[in-house]
Scaffold this active site. Structure first.
Site, PDB file in Angstrom:
ATOM      1  N   GLN A 171      10.587 -15.769  -1.665  1.00  0.00           N
ATOM      2  CA  GLN A 171       9.485 -15.865  -2.618  1.00  0.00           C
ATOM      3  C   GLN A 171       9.810 -15.198  -3.953  1.00  0.00           C
ATOM      4  O   GLN A 171      10.801 -14.475  -4.073  1.00  0.00           O
ATOM      5  CB  GLN A 171       8.236 -15.196  -2.017  1.00  0.00           C
ATOM      6  CG  GLN A 171       8.450 -13.746  -1.612  1.00  0.00           C
ATOM      7  CD  GLN A 171       7.501 -13.285  -0.520  1.00  0.00           C
ATOM      8  OE1 GLN A 171       6.425 -13.832  -0.349  1.00  0.00           O
ATOM      9  NE2 GLN A 171       7.884 -12.244   0.225  1.00  0.00           N
ATOM     10  N   HIS A 227      -6.130  -1.121   2.677  1.00  0.00           N
ATOM     11  CA  HIS A 227      -5.360  -0.606   3.820  1.00  0.00           C
ATOM     12  C   HIS A 227      -6.214   0.239   4.769  1.00  0.00           C
ATOM     13  O   HIS A 227      -6.059   0.158   5.987  1.00  0.00           O
ATOM     14  CB  HIS A 227      -4.135   0.177   3.325  1.00  0.00           C
ATOM     15  CG  HIS A 227      -3.107  -0.705   2.691  1.00  0.00           C
ATOM     16  ND1 HIS A 227      -2.685  -0.569   1.391  1.00  0.00           N
ATOM     17  CD2 HIS A 227      -2.443  -1.792   3.177  1.00  0.00           C
ATOM     18  CE1 HIS A 227      -1.793  -1.497   1.112  1.00  0.00           C
ATOM     19  NE2 HIS A 227      -1.629  -2.257   2.171  1.00  0.00           N
ATOM     20  N   ASP A 244       4.925  -3.637   2.107  1.00  0.00           N
ATOM     21  CA  ASP A 244       4.705  -2.587   1.092  1.00  0.00           C
ATOM     22  C   ASP A 244       4.530  -1.216   1.735  1.00  0.00           C
ATOM     23  O   ASP A 244       4.724  -0.190   1.102  1.00  0.00           O
ATOM     24  CB  ASP A 244       3.491  -2.925   0.217  1.00  0.00           C
ATOM     25  CG  ASP A 244       2.260  -3.215   1.041  1.00  0.00           C
ATOM     26  OD1 ASP A 244       1.625  -2.274   1.533  1.00  0.00           O
ATOM     27  OD2 ASP A 244       1.935  -4.409   1.222  1.00  0.00           O
ATOM     28  N   GLU A 291       8.440  -7.561   9.104  1.00  0.00           N
ATOM     29  CA  GLU A 291       8.300  -8.135   7.756  1.00  0.00           C
ATOM     30  C   GLU A 291       9.426  -9.165   7.577  1.00  0.00           C
ATOM     31  O   GLU A 291      10.586  -8.852   7.824  1.00  0.00           O
ATOM     32  CB  GLU A 291       8.385  -7.019   6.708  1.00  0.00           C
ATOM     33  CG  GLU A 291       8.636  -7.444   5.285  1.00  0.00           C
ATOM     34  CD  GLU A 291       7.525  -8.304   4.686  1.00  0.00           C
ATOM     35  OE1 GLU A 291       6.373  -7.856   4.619  1.00  0.00           O
ATOM     36  OE2 GLU A 291       7.842  -9.442   4.266  1.00  0.00           O
ATOM     37  N   ASP A 321      10.726 -13.057  11.442  1.00  0.00           N
ATOM     38  CA  ASP A 321       9.533 -13.896  11.346  1.00  0.00           C
ATOM     39  C   ASP A 321       8.556 -13.431  12.443  1.00  0.00           C
ATOM     40  O   ASP A 321       8.942 -13.359  13.626  1.00  0.00           O
ATOM     41  CB  ASP A 321      10.005 -15.343  11.584  1.00  0.00           C
ATOM     42  CG  ASP A 321       8.871 -16.333  11.619  1.00  0.00           C
ATOM     43  OD1 ASP A 321       9.049 -17.405  11.039  1.00  0.00           O
ATOM     44  OD2 ASP A 321       7.820 -16.053  12.220  1.00  0.00           O
ATOM     45  N   GLY A 322       7.343 -13.108  12.062  1.00  0.00           N
ATOM     46  CA  GLY A 322       6.356 -12.568  13.016  1.00  0.00           C
ATOM     47  C   GLY A 322       6.128 -13.470  14.216  1.00  0.00           C
ATOM     48  O   GLY A 322       5.974 -13.011  15.353  1.00  0.00           O
ATOM     49  N   ASP A 378      -1.235  -7.980   8.586  1.00  0.00           N
ATOM     50  CA  ASP A 378      -1.330  -7.643   7.161  1.00  0.00           C
ATOM     51  C   ASP A 378      -0.570  -8.708   6.371  1.00  0.00           C
ATOM     52  O   ASP A 378       0.398  -8.419   5.680  1.00  0.00           O
ATOM     53  CB  ASP A 378      -0.731  -6.246   6.948  1.00  0.00           C
ATOM     54  CG  ASP A 378      -0.935  -5.741   5.543  1.00  0.00           C
ATOM     55  OD1 ASP A 378      -1.636  -6.406   4.758  1.00  0.00           O
ATOM     56  OD2 ASP A 378      -0.388  -4.669   5.214  1.00  0.00           O
ATOM     57  N   SER A 379      -1.028  -9.920   6.508  1.00  0.00           N
ATOM     58  CA  SER A 379      -0.265 -11.052   5.967  1.00  0.00           C
ATOM     59  C   SER A 379      -0.706 -11.408   4.550  1.00  0.00           C
ATOM     60  O   SER A 379      -1.726 -10.940   4.057  1.00  0.00           O
ATOM     61  CB  SER A 379      -0.509 -12.273   6.853  1.00  0.00           C
ATOM     62  OG  SER A 379      -1.854 -12.663   6.727  1.00  0.00           O
ATOM     63  N   ASP A 417      -1.698 -14.816   2.015  1.00  0.00           N
ATOM     64  CA  ASP A 417      -2.688 -15.890   2.226  1.00  0.00           C
ATOM     65  C   ASP A 417      -2.130 -17.013   3.109  1.00  0.00           C
ATOM     66  O   ASP A 417      -0.913 -17.203   3.169  1.00  0.00           O
ATOM     67  CB  ASP A 417      -3.117 -16.458   0.864  1.00  0.00           C
ATOM     68  CG  ASP A 417      -3.695 -15.381  -0.039  1.00  0.00           C
ATOM     69  OD1 ASP A 417      -4.518 -14.592   0.440  1.00  0.00           O
ATOM     70  OD2 ASP A 417      -3.304 -15.319  -1.217  1.00  0.00           O
TER      71      ASP A 417
HETATM   72  N1  SPD Z   1      -4.851 -12.673  -1.761  1.00  0.00           N
HETATM   73  C1  SPD Z   1      -4.005 -11.631  -1.325  1.00  0.00           C
HETATM   74  C2  SPD Z   1      -4.193 -11.242   0.100  1.00  0.00           C
HETATM   75  C3  SPD Z   1      -3.191 -10.250   0.502  1.00  0.00           C
HETATM   76  C4  SPD Z   1      -3.445  -9.622   1.797  1.00  0.00           C
HETATM   77  N2  SPD Z   1      -2.336  -8.824   2.246  1.00  0.00           N
HETATM   78  C5  SPD Z   1      -1.851  -7.890   1.345  1.00  0.00           C
HETATM   79  C6  SPD Z   1      -0.782  -7.024   1.902  1.00  0.00           C
HETATM   80  C7  SPD Z   1      -0.889  -5.635   1.413  1.00  0.00           C
HETATM   81  N3  SPD Z   1      -0.361  -4.703   2.325  1.00  0.00           N
END
Ligand code: SPD
Length: 274
Positions: free
Chosen positions: A29, A60, A84, A104, A135-136, A153-154, A156
């Protein structure tokens, strides 16, 4: 100075003025780091804001703490996405947690976060943390009946993350949880991404016996209104338990009162998922 716009829907954008813009192209990405006056550093993946130094705690804390508090004794935690490090940092605030696995797919997100977001990534190299660059969806195949809490914690549900919002994936999550296991997933904006939100909750409900949806405020996410979905087959996640555990955890957003009223969500959102 440049103005950066995230196109959150076809008709709505979030525009932030940046002093500096860095772009890194990873295998997966486009990663952008904005340096802004209003939100501090901002992490953007493929055009969508993921986290900012100013409001990351709102997301978070709300994603991580309810699941860990509702579990009788969380020891093994898996975070899928979240390179992150914000969710790792929050999970480690729970004393009972012995290991945190972070899965991740894009290692570059971790490197970028360690370089530009030290306050968010501060615990990524903690001795309890093990990082898997995988890959999860594949990762879960090899880990059955192991975790107490799995945190989704994905990004979109567009492109590679789409599969993480489907029934087949939630079934894998369920089989990777051990007795009393709880999953929590970020489930998008009920206001501006109604279709994604409703679909995620619908798919989760097909798989788990107990499901609870709650909302929170994240200023840089679409509409500023975000949703999270808790699910379990053994623990009734709607039960209001263990709130005293928050006494031992340093937070800025969630407190006992908010936790006690976690499921007090707006009526129009309840109507979407009933
Ligand atoms: N539209 C953004 C949604 C992001 C959700 N996950 C963010 C990861 C941060 N740890």
């Amino acid at each position: 100075m440049v103005w950066f716009t995230e196109y959150q829907t076809e008709n709505v954008g979030l525009t932030i003025k940046a002093k500096e813009v860095k772009t890194i192209n990873s295998k997966y990405q486009e990663i952008i780091v904005l340096d802004t006056e209003e939100f501090g550093k901002v992490l953007v993946l493929d055009g969508a804001v993921q986290t900012t130094e100013k409001d990351e705690f709102m997301y978070h804390e709300m994603l991580v703490h309810p699941a860990l508090i509702k579990h009788p004794q969380p020891q093994r935690v898996l975070i899928i996405g979240g390179g992150d490090g914000g969710s790792v940092r929050e999970a480690l605030k729970h004393k009972s947690v012995e290991e945190v696995h972070l899965c991740e797919i894009d290692e570059e997100v971790i490197f970028v976060s360690e370089k530009y977001f030290p306050s968010i990534s501060s615990k990524l190299r903690d001795e309890k943390v093990k990082i898997f660059i995988e890959d999860g969806n594949q990762f879960l195949e090899e880990r059955k009946n192991y975790y107490d809490v799995i945190i989704m914690d994905s990004s979109d549900p567009i492109g590679p993350a789409e599969v993480l919002f489907q029934e087949s994936f939630y079934k894998k999550v369920k089989s990777s949880l051990r007795k009393n296991g709880i999953m929590v997933a970020q489930t998008e904006s009920p206001f501006l991404q109604e279709k994604y939100f409703k679909n995620a909750v619908k798919e989760i409900k097909k798989v788990f016996k107990y499901v609870g949806v709650y909302t929170g405020f994240v200023p840089t996410y679409p509409a500023g209104m975000w949703s999270y979905t808790l699910a379990s087959d053994d623990v009734n996640v709607l039960d209001n338990v263990n709130k005293d555990r928050l006494d031992n955890i340093e937070t800025k957003y969630i407190d006992e009162y908010l936790y006690t009223n976690l499921f007090a969500i707006p009526k129009f959102i309840k109507n979407m998922i009933e």
